[in-house]
Write an enzyme that holds these catalytic residues in place. Structure first.
Site, short mmCIF file in Angstrom:
data_model
loop_
_atom_site.label_atom_id
_atom_site.label_comp_id
_atom_site.label_asym_id
_atom_site.label_seq_id
_atom_site.Cartn_x
_atom_site.Cartn_y
_atom_site.Cartn_z
N ASN A 12 -7.04 64.37 -67.34
CA ASN A 12 -7.30 65.53 -66.48
C ASN A 12 -7.53 64.98 -65.09
O ASN A 12 -8.61 64.47 -64.78
CB ASN A 12 -8.53 66.27 -67.01
CG ASN A 12 -8.85 67.51 -66.20
OD1 ASN A 12 -8.22 67.78 -65.18
ND2 ASN A 12 -9.83 68.27 -66.65
N ARG A 90 -3.67 67.69 -68.63
CA ARG A 90 -4.11 69.03 -68.31
C ARG A 90 -3.58 69.41 -66.94
O ARG A 90 -3.73 68.67 -65.97
CB ARG A 90 -5.63 69.09 -68.31
CG ARG A 90 -6.10 70.49 -67.99
CD ARG A 90 -7.57 70.58 -67.77
NE ARG A 90 -7.88 71.96 -67.43
CZ ARG A 90 -8.95 72.32 -66.73
NH1 ARG A 90 -9.81 71.42 -66.33
NH2 ARG A 90 -9.16 73.58 -66.45
N HIS A 179 -8.53 78.88 -67.82
CA HIS A 179 -9.29 78.50 -69.03
C HIS A 179 -8.52 78.82 -70.31
O HIS A 179 -9.12 78.99 -71.37
CB HIS A 179 -10.65 79.24 -69.11
CG HIS A 179 -11.63 78.88 -68.04
ND1 HIS A 179 -12.41 79.82 -67.42
CD2 HIS A 179 -11.96 77.69 -67.50
CE1 HIS A 179 -13.19 79.24 -66.52
NE2 HIS A 179 -12.93 77.94 -66.56
N ARG A 240 -19.23 81.00 -57.38
CA ARG A 240 -18.26 82.04 -57.00
C ARG A 240 -18.80 83.41 -57.37
O ARG A 240 -19.47 83.56 -58.39
CB ARG A 240 -16.93 81.83 -57.73
CG ARG A 240 -16.25 80.51 -57.46
CD ARG A 240 -14.86 80.53 -58.12
NE ARG A 240 -14.26 79.22 -58.13
CZ ARG A 240 -13.94 78.55 -59.25
NH1 ARG A 240 -14.17 79.09 -60.44
NH2 ARG A 240 -13.38 77.37 -59.18
N GLU A 385 -11.66 71.48 -75.35
CA GLU A 385 -10.35 71.53 -74.69
C GLU A 385 -9.55 70.24 -74.89
O GLU A 385 -8.33 70.27 -75.05
CB GLU A 385 -10.53 71.83 -73.20
CG GLU A 385 -11.02 73.25 -72.97
CD GLU A 385 -11.51 73.50 -71.56
OE1 GLU A 385 -10.72 73.95 -70.74
OE2 GLU A 385 -12.69 73.23 -71.28
#
Ligand code: ADP
Length: 408
Positions: A12, A90, A179, A240, A385
């Site tokens: 990743n 990823r 996601h 956020r 993941e």
């Protein structure tokens, strides 16, 4: 490819970091994982983590190549290089070009590149990681696993914004969702855990980490999700705001004379739990402060839970039937408080919290947290993941060679 190749390297690659995991395709826990940090900066380091513990060492150079070299040197020292079957990368944004994980070819690289304008901070470093890994490990298959791919089953009424269609046609302005790897994994796990029919179920999965999103999953397919064209839309997150009236954004820009870059910073880095609590983006810290009576922290948690419950309700309307709400991610897996606050707001669905079970589901423990009844239930599932990326990669590599050992 000989059948004794049983390891998948999962990468990743971010702008200043390279996260990695070495997965044996027959087991879910990585044999080795870690993170190279401060790439492009001062004093770059790499941390290796395995069953024995953690070790951090300096990197020779502050770039992704040096980071991958350090990972491969570690693999060589453990005698694992010959066991490497494939590499799984990823990738954040696959636009409308990818509906599933794929083996990397020059055409795939060009397609990921074409999606870079949609994720300018994420796709270029992922491509860098892919190129570096291809150069160092040219003899084995490489796969791309895309965060957006799972959501490509959303129907147009869920993914279109009601702006002039030219914006969609010319600039790809639509909802993509993120996601996806986590939502796909936890939905699959929840179906097995709850004994649901893989071909007939309705779930809302809530991935609550530093970023957060919720997804309506029916029969294994994403029908709607809370994140949009970018990860800014939807739930309240660490830094956020999630949904905000676009008019409010325009107003703040005019009122404070903010430029695009400054507004971008406010929305991506200064809002959410941090903005509301004026304390921290970290849910644990916000919870601790709220417990001591900090007004802003309490308010931040209330807004977080309200927004999440509102989304669960809205997303359920895409489903034929709601069987379960599934919590995952750092907050979803570890915060009985956030789960309880959210479920308290989901009373119209007829769910009753099992307080003792809710308290038990922390640190990777998964299970049902509602009292058995006739309505939908709520459950906790730990996401994984890296394992999902390894599974996809192994399956694609198996297709490419036909000889990879089948995982369990
Ligand atoms: P990322 O999205 O970066 O992968 P994680 O999934 O690890 O992040 O989630 C990080 C979030 O999980 C942080 O807000 C952290 O405070 C929260 N978290 C972790 N443990 C707990 C806990 N015991 N209680 C509440 N929140 C927790």
């Amino acid at each position: 490819m000989p059948p004794d190749k049983n390891l998948i390297l999962v990468l990743n690659s971010g702008s200043s970091s390279l996260k990695f995991a070495v997965q044996d395709i027959a087991q879910r826990t990585p044999l080795l994982s870690g993170l190279a940090e401060r790439l492009g900066g001062m004093q770059p380091v790499i941390t290796f983590k395995d069953a024995e513990g953690k070790r951090t060492q300096p990197l020779a150079e502050a770039d992704h190549g040096a980071a991958l070299d350090a990972v491969l040197a570690e693999l060589a020292a453990r005698g694992w290089i010959d066991q490497l079957a494939a590499v799984g990368h990823r990738v954040v944004h696959g636009g409308e070009r990818f509906t599933r994980s794929v083996l990397i070819t020059p055409a795939v690289i060009a397609d990921i590149e074409a999606c870079s304008p949609l994720a300018p901070l994420h796709n270029p470093p992922a491509l860098l990681g892919i190129r570096i890994a291809l150069a160092r490990l040219p003899g084995i298959p490489h796969a791309a696993v895309l965060d957006t791919a799972f959501h490509q089953t959303m129907p147009p009424e869920a993914y279109l914004y009601a702006v002039p269609m030219a914006q969609y046609r010319d600039w790809g302005v639509r909802r993509y969702g993120f996601h996806g790897t986590s939502h796909r994994f936890v939905a699959h796990e929840a179906v097995a855990m709850l004994g649901l029919d893989p071909a007939d179920h309705g779930l809302v999965t809530a991935h609550l980490g530093n970023g957060g999103s919720a997804t309506a999953v029916q029969d294994g397919r994403s029908l709607d999700t809370s994140m949009g064209m970018t990860p800014l839309e939807g739930l309240v997150m660490g830094t956020r705001p999630g949904d905000i009236d676009a008019g409010a954004v325009l107003h703040m820009m005019r009122a404070e004379g903010l430029g695009v870059a400054e507004m971008d910073t406010m929305l991506n880095k200064q809002s959410g739990l941090l903005g509301l609590s004026e304390l921290s983006n970290d849910c644990r810290e916000v919870e601790a402060a709220a417990a001591e009576g900090h007004v802003g922290a309490k308010l931040a948690l209330e807004v977080f839970a309200h927004r999440l419950a509102r989304y669960v309700g809205a997303l359920a309307m895409s489903l034929r039937r709601l069987d379960a709400v599934v919590f995952t991610g750092g907050i979803g897996e570890n915060s009985p408080q956030v789960r309880a606050m959210t479920l308290a707001r989901l009373r119209p669905f007829g769910m009753t919290l099992d307080a003792a079970a809710n308290e038990r589901m922390i640190r990777g423990a998964g299970g049902v947290i509602t009292v058995a009844g006739t309505g939908p239930c709520a459950a906790v599932v730990a996401t994984n993941e890296e394992w999902m990326i390894a599974c996809d990669t192994a399956e694609l590599a198996r297709g490419a060679s036909g000889s990879l050992v089948k995982g369990s």
